[in-house]
Design a protein around this motif. Sequence first.
Motif, mmCIF file in Angstrom:
data_model
loop_
_atom_site.group_PDB
_atom_site.id
_atom_site.type_symbol
_atom_site.label_atom_id
_atom_site.label_comp_id
_atom_site.label_asym_id
_atom_site.label_seq_id
_atom_site.Cartn_x
_atom_site.Cartn_y
_atom_site.Cartn_z
ATOM 1 N N ASP A 39 0.844 -1.186 0.000
ATOM 2 C CA ASP A 39 0.000 0.000 0.000
ATOM 3 C C ASP A 39 0.888 1.248 0.000
ATOM 4 O O ASP A 39 1.749 1.387 0.875
ATOM 5 N N PRO A 40 0.699 2.164 -0.963
ATOM 6 C CA PRO A 40 1.606 3.324 -1.064
ATOM 7 C C PRO A 40 1.566 4.242 0.151
ATOM 8 O O PRO A 40 2.596 4.797 0.543
ATOM 9 N N ASP A 41 0.407 4.399 0.764
ATOM 10 C CA ASP A 41 0.297 5.305 1.904
ATOM 11 C C ASP A 41 0.979 4.733 3.140
ATOM 12 O O ASP A 41 1.723 5.422 3.842
ATOM 13 N N LYS A 42 0.749 3.448 3.407
ATOM 14 C CA LYS A 42 1.400 2.822 4.556
ATOM 15 C C LYS A 42 2.915 2.762 4.352
ATOM 16 O O LYS A 42 3.689 2.977 5.294
ATOM 17 N N THR A 43 3.327 2.480 3.110
ATOM 18 C CA THR A 43 4.759 2.433 2.815
ATOM 19 C C THR A 43 5.389 3.813 2.974
ATOM 20 O O THR A 43 6.512 3.937 3.470
ATOM 21 N N ALA A 44 4.665 4.869 2.569
ATOM 22 C CA ALA A 44 5.172 6.236 2.724
ATOM 23 C C ALA A 44 5.365 6.567 4.201
ATOM 24 O O ALA A 44 6.360 7.203 4.587
ATOM 25 N N ASP A 45 4.421 6.131 5.056
ATOM 26 C CA ASP A 45 4.568 6.357 6.501
ATOM 27 C C ASP A 45 5.823 5.677 7.027
ATOM 28 O O ASP A 45 6.594 6.252 7.804
ATOM 29 N N VAL A 46 6.014 4.421 6.610
ATOM 30 C CA VAL A 46 7.158 3.646 7.097
ATOM 31 C C VAL A 46 8.469 4.266 6.635
ATOM 32 O O VAL A 46 9.393 4.485 7.434
ATOM 33 N N LEU A 47 8.579 4.557 5.326
ATOM 34 C CA LEU A 47 9.828 5.121 4.814
ATOM 35 C C LEU A 47 10.076 6.517 5.363
ATOM 36 O O LEU A 47 11.221 6.919 5.566
ATOM 37 N N GLY A 48 9.012 7.280 5.599
ATOM 38 C CA GLY A 48 9.168 8.592 6.222
ATOM 39 C C GLY A 48 9.783 8.478 7.608
ATOM 40 O O GLY A 48 10.673 9.249 7.975
ATOM 41 N N ARG A 49 9.311 7.492 8.391
ATOM 42 C CA ARG A 49 9.873 7.287 9.735
ATOM 43 C C ARG A 49 11.324 6.814 9.657
ATOM 44 O O ARG A 49 12.173 7.246 10.449
ATOM 45 N N ILE A 50 11.604 5.944 8.696
ATOM 46 C CA ILE A 50 12.973 5.425 8.555
ATOM 47 C C ILE A 50 13.953 6.545 8.206
ATOM 48 O O ILE A 50 15.030 6.657 8.797
ATOM 49 N N THR A 51 13.586 7.378 7.242
ATOM 50 C CA THR A 51 14.502 8.461 6.846
ATOM 51 C C THR A 51 14.645 9.502 7.946
ATOM 52 O O THR A 51 15.701 10.114 8.090
ATOM 53 N N ARG A 52 13.603 9.693 8.756
ATOM 54 C CA ARG A 52 13.719 10.593 9.906
ATOM 55 C C ARG A 52 14.765 10.070 10.898
ATOM 56 O O ARG A 52 15.466 10.846 11.549
ATOM 57 N N LEU A 53 14.852 8.753 11.017
ATOM 58 C CA LEU A 53 15.808 8.154 11.942
ATOM 59 C C LEU A 53 17.222 8.123 11.372
ATOM 60 O O LEU A 53 18.196 8.424 12.063
ATOM 61 N N ILE A 54 17.327 7.747 10.098
ATOM 62 C CA ILE A 54 18.642 7.573 9.483
ATOM 63 C C ILE A 54 19.250 8.902 9.038
ATOM 64 O O ILE A 54 20.460 9.116 9.157
ATOM 65 N N GLY A 55 18.427 9.814 8.549
ATOM 66 C CA GLY A 55 18.914 11.067 7.991
ATOM 67 C C GLY A 55 19.879 11.828 8.879
ATOM 68 O O GLY A 55 20.953 12.255 8.433
ATOM 69 N N PRO A 56 19.554 12.005 10.172
ATOM 70 C CA PRO A 56 20.456 12.767 11.050
ATOM 71 C C PRO A 56 21.832 12.148 11.214
ATOM 72 O O PRO A 56 22.755 12.807 11.712
ATOM 73 N N LEU A 57 22.008 10.892 10.813
ATOM 74 C CA LEU A 57 23.310 10.237 10.930
ATOM 75 C C LEU A 57 24.191 10.486 9.709
ATOM 76 O O LEU A 57 25.376 10.139 9.720
ATOM 77 N N LEU A 58 23.634 11.070 8.666
ATOM 78 C CA LEU A 58 24.347 11.250 7.413
ATOM 79 C C LEU A 58 24.952 12.645 7.305
ATOM 80 O O LEU A 58 24.498 13.585 7.971
ATOM 81 N N ARG A 59 25.970 12.769 6.445
ATOM 82 C CA ARG A 59 26.628 14.074 6.269
ATOM 83 C C ARG A 59 25.674 15.112 5.694
ATOM 84 O O ARG A 59 25.841 16.307 5.923
ATOM 85 N N GLU A 60 24.651 14.663 4.975
ATOM 86 C CA GLU A 60 23.676 15.610 4.418
ATOM 87 C C GLU A 60 22.921 16.371 5.501
ATOM 88 O O GLU A 60 22.411 17.470 5.257
ATOM 89 N N GLN A 61 22.843 15.797 6.684
ATOM 90 C CA GLN A 61 22.198 16.497 7.794
ATOM 91 C C GLN A 61 22.952 17.784 8.118
ATOM 92 O O GLN A 61 22.336 18.832 8.343
ATOM 93 N N ARG A 62 24.286 17.710 8.119
ATOM 94 C CA ARG A 62 25.095 18.905 8.401
ATOM 95 C C ARG A 62 24.928 19.934 7.282
ATOM 96 O O ARG A 62 24.860 21.137 7.546
ATOM 97 N N ILE A 63 24.885 19.448 6.039
ATOM 98 C CA ILE A 63 24.693 20.361 4.907
ATOM 99 C C ILE A 63 23.336 21.055 5.026
ATOM 100 O O ILE A 63 23.230 22.276 4.878
ATOM 101 N N GLY A 64 22.305 20.284 5.298
ATOM 102 C CA GLY A 64 20.967 20.849 5.434
ATOM 103 C C GLY A 64 20.869 21.851 6.560
ATOM 104 O O GLY A 64 20.265 22.920 6.421
ATOM 105 N N ARG A 65 21.482 21.526 7.699
ATOM 106 C CA ARG A 65 21.443 22.435 8.846
ATOM 107 C C ARG A 65 22.148 23.746 8.528
ATOM 108 O O ARG A 65 21.653 24.836 8.855
#
Length: 310
Positions: A39-65
């Motif tokens: 289901d695209p909506d449920k999958t979007a919720d899951v991937l949104g939560r995953i990227t929220r968790l993983i994103g801050p660990l990546l160098r792109e977080q510093r670039i974005g900040r």
Amino acid sequence: MPSLLVRTKAGLGRAVKPIGEAVVGAMTVGLLRTTRYFDPDKTADVLGRITRLIGPLLREQRIGRANLTAAFPEKSPQEIEEILAGVWDNLGRMGAEFAHLDHIWDYEEEHREGKRIELSQRTYELFHQLRLDGKPALIFAGHLANWEIPALAAVAHGLDAAILYRKPNIASADRIIQEIRQVKMGTLIPAGRDAPLRLAEALKRGQHVAMLVDQYLGSGVEVTFFGRKTRANPTLARLLRQVDCPVHGVRIIRLPGYRFRAELSEEVKPVRDESGRIDVQGTMQAVTSVIEGWIREHPEQWLWLHRRWR
């Protein structure tokens, strides 16, 4: 000996790179194909939560900040972090939505209720004006919300469009992405040396040429973006010099409940010099200012993770 070690290391790097790309490509293909079964909506919720968790660990977080802090000096550190969390959430959701691109655009003028996509009456009028006026047009967009969606609208409602896109570096990933995009998108023109010629030819045939215009280009023209100097790709303005035609911006706004609003701007008038010729720098500044205005409205929906200022 040191030079031998350097050459050996370089040789190993060249040998390992194709293997790494093959692995990433296989993972991309597998993820996109698998995601289509859920289901695209449920999958979007899951991937949104995953990227929220993983994103801050990546160098792109510093670039974005750093980008957000420079663009919005008035915002507190907490506000900056909240925007960044939204950026990662949006990126994850887009990944899920990409696998279902052929099902996302469901707008119907006669049956608007309960649809995923909504349009204002003015956007509807402008779109059909573009479709029926017999003229080519240039349409620009930015990396906002789900930036793949505008191309779906063109095909769904009969707008003859040629779309400039950047090919992924990994061939296998490019193939699956092409498969998905070609289902309901117009003519796809890959960025490259011959792209400006092909885009100009498309305009001369009366097509509507669309492109993303909000990333840094080292060889581009200088513009001001959020009060800071940067460089913009001048392709749009240079095409205007060859084919004088209307210019419009298009954006997607992510709404609650897995919905989107598509908006088409009024015509963006190009800047001209004293002789009436298109001013490339001035025109790209006008376009960049429109993009900036959109981002200020929904900063959490723009891709702050690349180096826009250098």
